[in-house]
Design a protein around this motif. Sequence first.
Motif, PDB file in Angstrom:
ATOM      1  N   GLN A  52      42.321  33.435  46.634  1.00 36.78           N
ATOM      2  CA  GLN A  52      40.975  33.653  46.638  1.00 36.78           C
ATOM      3  C   GLN A  52      40.792  34.584  45.113  1.00 36.78           C
ATOM      4  N   SER A  53      41.902  35.074  44.710  1.00 33.87           N
ATOM      5  CA  SER A  53      41.681  36.018  43.475  1.00 33.87           C
ATOM      6  C   SER A  53      41.368  34.951  42.113  1.00 33.87           C
ATOM      7  N   TRP A  54      41.744  33.816  42.236  1.00 32.51           N
ATOM      8  CA  TRP A  54      41.667  33.058  40.968  1.00 32.51           C
ATOM      9  C   TRP A  54      40.263  32.448  41.157  1.00 32.51           C
ATOM     10  N   VAL A  55      39.686  32.172  42.235  1.00 35.25           N
ATOM     11  CA  VAL A  55      38.154  31.687  42.533  1.00 35.25           C
ATOM     12  C   VAL A  55      37.461  33.208  42.137  1.00 35.25           C
ATOM     13  N   ASP A  56      37.733  34.111  42.485  1.00 29.24           N
ATOM     14  CA  ASP A  56      36.789  35.413  42.029  1.00 29.24           C
ATOM     15  C   ASP A  56      36.858  35.695  40.515  1.00 29.24           C
ATOM     16  N   ALA A  57      37.911  35.324  39.988  1.00 26.07           N
ATOM     17  CA  ALA A  57      38.293  35.620  38.462  1.00 26.07           C
ATOM     18  C   ALA A  57      37.493  34.577  37.674  1.00 26.07           C
ATOM     19  N   GLY A  58      37.008  33.267  38.374  1.00 28.00           N
ATOM     20  CA  GLY A  58      36.400  32.492  37.600  1.00 28.00           C
ATOM     21  C   GLY A  58      36.925  31.132  37.381  1.00 28.00           C
ATOM     22  N   SER A  59      38.129  30.768  37.709  1.00 31.82           N
ATOM     23  CA  SER A  59      38.926  29.483  37.825  1.00 31.82           C
ATOM     24  C   SER A  59      38.038  28.469  38.252  1.00 31.82           C
ATOM     25  N   ASP A  60      38.208  27.404  37.367  1.00 35.40           N
ATOM     26  CA  ASP A  60      37.727  26.182  37.961  1.00 35.40           C
ATOM     27  C   ASP A  60      38.705  25.348  38.771  1.00 35.40           C
ATOM     28  N   LEU A  61      39.857  25.679  38.491  1.00 33.59           N
ATOM     29  CA  LEU A  61      40.990  25.066  39.503  1.00 33.59           C
ATOM     30  C   LEU A  61      42.044  25.926  39.645  1.00 33.59           C
ATOM     31  N   PHE A  62      42.724  25.942  40.765  1.00 32.58           N
ATOM     32  CA  PHE A  62      44.015  26.553  40.911  1.00 32.58           C
ATOM     33  C   PHE A  62      44.921  25.810  41.546  1.00 32.58           C
ATOM     34  N   LEU A  63      46.230  26.305  41.393  1.00 29.26           N
ATOM     35  CA  LEU A  63      47.419  25.540  42.081  1.00 29.26           C
ATOM     36  C   LEU A  63      47.823  26.096  43.229  1.00 29.26           C
ATOM     37  N   THR A  64      48.471  25.259  44.026  1.00 28.94           N
ATOM     38  CA  THR A  64      48.915  25.546  45.483  1.00 28.94           C
ATOM     39  C   THR A  64      50.207  26.373  45.271  1.00 28.94           C
ATOM     40  N   ASN A  65      50.808  27.068  46.179  1.00 21.84           N
ATOM     41  CA  ASN A  65      51.924  27.815  46.275  1.00 21.84           C
ATOM     42  C   ASN A  65      52.967  26.878  46.656  1.00 21.84           C
ATOM     43  N   THR A  66      53.224  25.937  46.070  1.00 27.89           N
ATOM     44  CA  THR A  66      54.452  24.839  46.222  1.00 27.89           C
ATOM     45  C   THR A  66      55.060  24.507  45.274  1.00 27.89           C
ATOM     46  N   PHE A  67      55.281  25.449  44.281  1.00 29.53           N
ATOM     47  CA  PHE A  67      56.038  25.038  43.001  1.00 29.53           C
ATOM     48  C   PHE A  67      57.480  24.500  43.401  1.00 29.53           C
ATOM     49  N   GLY A  68      58.145  25.287  44.261  1.00 23.77           N
ATOM     50  CA  GLY A  68      59.688  24.983  44.641  1.00 23.77           C
ATOM     51  C   GLY A  68      59.436  24.191  45.951  1.00 23.77           C
ATOM     52  N   GLY A  69      58.634  23.341  46.323  1.00 23.82           N
ATOM     53  CA  GLY A  69      58.497  22.932  47.554  1.00 23.82           C
ATOM     54  C   GLY A  69      59.186  21.408  47.775  1.00 23.82           C
ATOM     55  N   ASN A  70      59.881  21.067  46.873  1.00 21.11           N
ATOM     56  CA  ASN A  70      60.928  19.835  47.024  1.00 21.11           C
ATOM     57  C   ASN A  70      62.090  20.147  47.850  1.00 21.11           C
TER      58      ASN A  70
END
Length: 338
Positions: A52-70
């Motif tokens: 939500q912090s990225w949406v509130d800051a004005g991001s048009d897209l944001f990444l999921t918290n899955t960077f190390g999800g393999n």
Amino acid sequence: MTNVFTHLMERLDTLLADGATGTNLFQMGLQSGDAPELWNTAEPGKITAHYQSWVDAGSDLFLTNTFGGNAARLKLHDAQNRVRELNRVGAELAREVADKAGREVAVAGSVGPTGEIMEPVGTLSHALAVEMFHEQADALKEGGVDVLWLETISAPEEFRAAAEAFALTDMSWCGTMSFDTAGRTMMGVTSADLVNLVEDLPNPPLAFGANCGTGASDILRTVLGFVAQGSERPIIAKGNAGIPKYVEGHIHYDGTPELMADYAVMARDAGAKIVGGCCGTTPEHLRHMREALDTRPRSDRPTLEQIAEALGPFSSAGDGTGDDAAPERRSRRGRRRG
């Protein structure tokens, strides 16, 4: 057929992505050495607040918290059997936030490196890498992401394996490498090499570029390297908020919100279609980047000298291609990229 991401790409001149995941989760209490992905199920409220912090800051897209999800990365935390669950939930939480934004916001399914070295230098086979990336990509698709987002890759072999996996998942994707070693990736890939790699893939990404690295100046030099190859494919710039420094027991990035605002505009003017931040980039940085992109008119493509003057010196004399050398190291009003 289109989705939110492709529609935004068609509609907007420049897309603002998000900032750092690890940096901001540490501020929420994540401990060093812990797997951020485990918070998708253990602390869903905090992950939702992070998105939500990225949406509130004005991001048009944001990444999921899955960077190390393999599976290879999660095995370090005895969670290799939870790939599907952790990625799916991470995507579902993001989907809920994006769908309630009141405007179009795209969800990008973050896919990081395996952490293994691929054959012939290392022991990870192409087939196993494809299998791991495919497992993660399928789970992100199930969770509802708009696009897959490969990031912080160093080896061309791993980039190709992920691309093959994404084709099996039947999803569009974007891909970035980290140019953190004198303008090259850790495995020696230059900006020109990445352009050639992308264009040779059977299923090329919708956009490609650079993330992380060694600071705002260096990543813009890499963007200029992409542009010099003449590729018409959209370019991504997702640079760190300055340079990391160890302060009172913690890693601190010295890039101010004002510097990141300058970086965002220069990245756009250099040729990037998607601009965001990586390590050290907070929602406060993003708010300044959003305002700068919305209010400052386009300008000519910046030169290396202009980049160094505005954002600080480069970390190396060249970008690894043997072409333009960077300006000499020098300080400007005592500021070094932040």
